[in-house]
Design an enzyme around this catalytic site. Structure first.
Site, PDB file in Angstrom:
ATOM      1  N   ARG A  95       0.831  -1.159  -0.171  1.00 44.41           N
ATOM      2  CA  ARG A  95      -0.127   0.008   0.064  1.00 44.41           C
ATOM      3  C   ARG A  95       0.916   1.307  -0.013  1.00 44.41           C
ATOM      4  NH1 ARG A  95       0.976   2.132   4.804  1.00 44.41           N
ATOM      5  NH2 ARG A  95       1.097   0.974   6.606  1.00 44.41           N
ATOM      6  N   GLY A  97       1.959   4.982   1.746  1.00 39.84           N
ATOM      7  CA  GLY A  97       2.199   5.615   3.115  1.00 39.84           C
ATOM      8  C   GLY A  97       3.187   5.030   3.800  1.00 39.84           C
ATOM      9  N   VAL A 187      -9.170   0.652   5.351  1.00 38.13           N
ATOM     10  CA  VAL A 187      -9.374   1.532   6.127  1.00 38.13           C
ATOM     11  C   VAL A 187      -9.163   1.045   7.561  1.00 38.13           C
ATOM     12  CG1 VAL A 187     -11.923   1.535   6.383  1.00 38.13           C
ATOM     13  CG2 VAL A 187     -10.658   3.605   7.134  1.00 38.13           C
ATOM     14  N   CYS A 204       2.464   6.988  10.434  1.00 39.03           N
ATOM     15  CA  CYS A 204       2.161   7.536   9.107  1.00 39.03           C
ATOM     16  C   CYS A 204       3.463   8.502   8.784  1.00 39.03           C
ATOM     17  CB  CYS A 204       1.179   8.294   8.939  1.00 39.03           C
ATOM     18  SG  CYS A 204      -0.313   7.194   9.118  1.00 39.03           S
TER      19      CYS A 204
END
Length: 304
Positions: A95, A97, A187, A204
C-alpha cells in the site's frame, strides 16, 4: 501471485447471510466477517483475490481484527520504527504511506472493489471511505475532521468532552493499493485497544502524532458493533455513488448530445495508488476540510 480465488472457507460470510450469487455489475457488495486473522494471511488473500478476479467477480468488504503487527508501506522509511526490539513483527507491504500499527480492538475494513466497473476514481473512493468513518463516529456522538494533505480523520481543535484532551489526534486512517483498476487494502478504525505500540513508531511518518481510540474519547462500544456500523456506511456510500453514475448514464442516453455525461471517470486509474497511512483513526461528525496537517519529519512527504 497465486491466481486462485479466496475460498468460502477462508472468508466466511456473516452468520445468517446467504451465499453470494453471481452479481450484476453494480449489485450489492458482499461483506465477509473474517474475524481475528494474522496480517500476512489477510495480505496474501487480498492479493490472490485481486489477481484472480474478472469482470464478473463480486466486490467485497472484509472485516478483520489483527494480532499486533507493524506494517510499512511502499514509501515507508524503516527509521520511523523507533523501537527495534519491540516484539511486534514488521511486515513490508504494497500500500502507499509510511508505517502504522494494527492490533486487537481495531476494526480493519478491506475494500476489494472493481473501480472501473463502478466508474469510481481513486480520490472519490478515498473521500467515500473517509465519509464512512465520519458517519460511523457520528453514530457514537464523536466529532472529527479531515486535514488537507494528511488523509485520515482527526479530533478537531474545538472538540468538547473527553475529546478536548486529544485535539489533533488521529483515530482513523486508510491506505489503498490499486491494481488493474481494482482496489485492495482499506481503512482502520481504533475502537478500544492498547495504544502503547503507537509510541514505538512515527505514525504515518509524523513524529509526535498522537493516536487515540473511541474508548479514550468516551465511547463504550464493541468491536463487532462498530465494524457493522462502518460496513453499513461504506456500503451505503458506494451504493449512492453507483446510483449517481446510473442517473448520469440514463441522462446521457436520453440526451446523446451530452457526450461527456457518459464518460468513465475511472479511466487511467488502473495502476494509480491512493495512499493514506493506516495508522490510528479519529472521530468525526461532518466532513470538515481545513486546518494544518501535522508536520512530517524533514524529507518525509505526507501520504497522498
Amino acid at each position: 501471485m497465486c491466481a486462485t480465488l479466496v475460498s468460502p472457507s477462508q472468508s466466511p460470510s456473516d452468520p445468517g447471510m446467504p451465499a453470494a450469487a453471481p452479481q450484476t455489475p453494480l449489485s450489492p457488495i458482499v461483506v465477509r466477517w473474517r474475524g481475528n486473522e494474522a496480517y500476512q494471511a489477510s495480505f496474501d488473500a487480498m492479493r490472490e483475490f485481486t489477481a484472480a478476479r474478472d469482470a464478473g467477480t463480486p466486490d467485497e468488504i472484509w472485516l478483520v481484527e489483527h494480532p499486533p503487527v507493524f506494517t510499512l508501506g511502499q514509501a515507508g522509511k524503516p527509521e520511523h520504527l523507533l523501537v527495534a526490539n519491540s516484539g511486534i513483527p514488521l511486515v513490508q507491504i504494497d500500500r502507499g504511506g509510511q508505517i502504522t500499527y494494527h492490533g486487537p480492538g481495531q476494526v480493519v475494513a478491506y475494500l476489494l472493489l472493481d473501480l472501473r466497473r463502478r466508474k469510481l476514481m481513486v480520490r472519490e473512493l478515498v473521500t467515500l471511505i473517509e465519509d464512512a468513518v465520519i458517519e460511523t463516529l457520528a453514530a457514537y456522538n464523536l466529532a472529527g475532521e479531515r486535514k488537507a494533505g494528511a488523509p485520515g480523520i482527526y479530533v478537531p481543535q474545538d472538540a468538547s468532552g473527553a475529546s478536548a484532551a486529544h485535539t489533533g489526534a488521529k483515530v482513523a486512517a486508510l491506505g489503498l493499493k490499486i491494481r488493474n483498476g481494482c482496489s485492495y487494502h482499506g481503512v482502520s478504525l481504533n475502537v478500544s485497544m492498547d495504544l502503547s505500540p503507537f509510541l514505538a513508531i512515527n505514525p504515518c511518518g509524523y513524529a509526535g502524532l498522537e493516536t487515540v481510540d473511541m474508548a479514550t474519547l468516551g465511547v463504550a462500544a464493541s468491536w463487532r458493533e462498530v465494524a457493522a456500523t462502518l460496513a453499513a456506511r461504506l456500503e451505503a456510500n458506494l451504493a449512492a455513488h453507483a446510483a449517481t453514475i446510473r442517473l448520469v448514464a440514463e441522462a446521457a442516453a436520453a440526451d446523446p448530445s451530452d457526450g461527456a455525461a457518459g464518460a468513465n471517470p475511472a479511466a487511467g486509474a488502473a495502476e494509480n495508488e491512493a495512499a493514506a497511512c493506516a495508522a490510528a483513526m479519529q472521530p468525526a461528525v461532518s466532513a470538515v476540510s481545513g486546518g494544518e496537517p501535522p508536520q512530517p519529519q524533514a524529507g518525509v512527504a505526507p501520504a497522498a
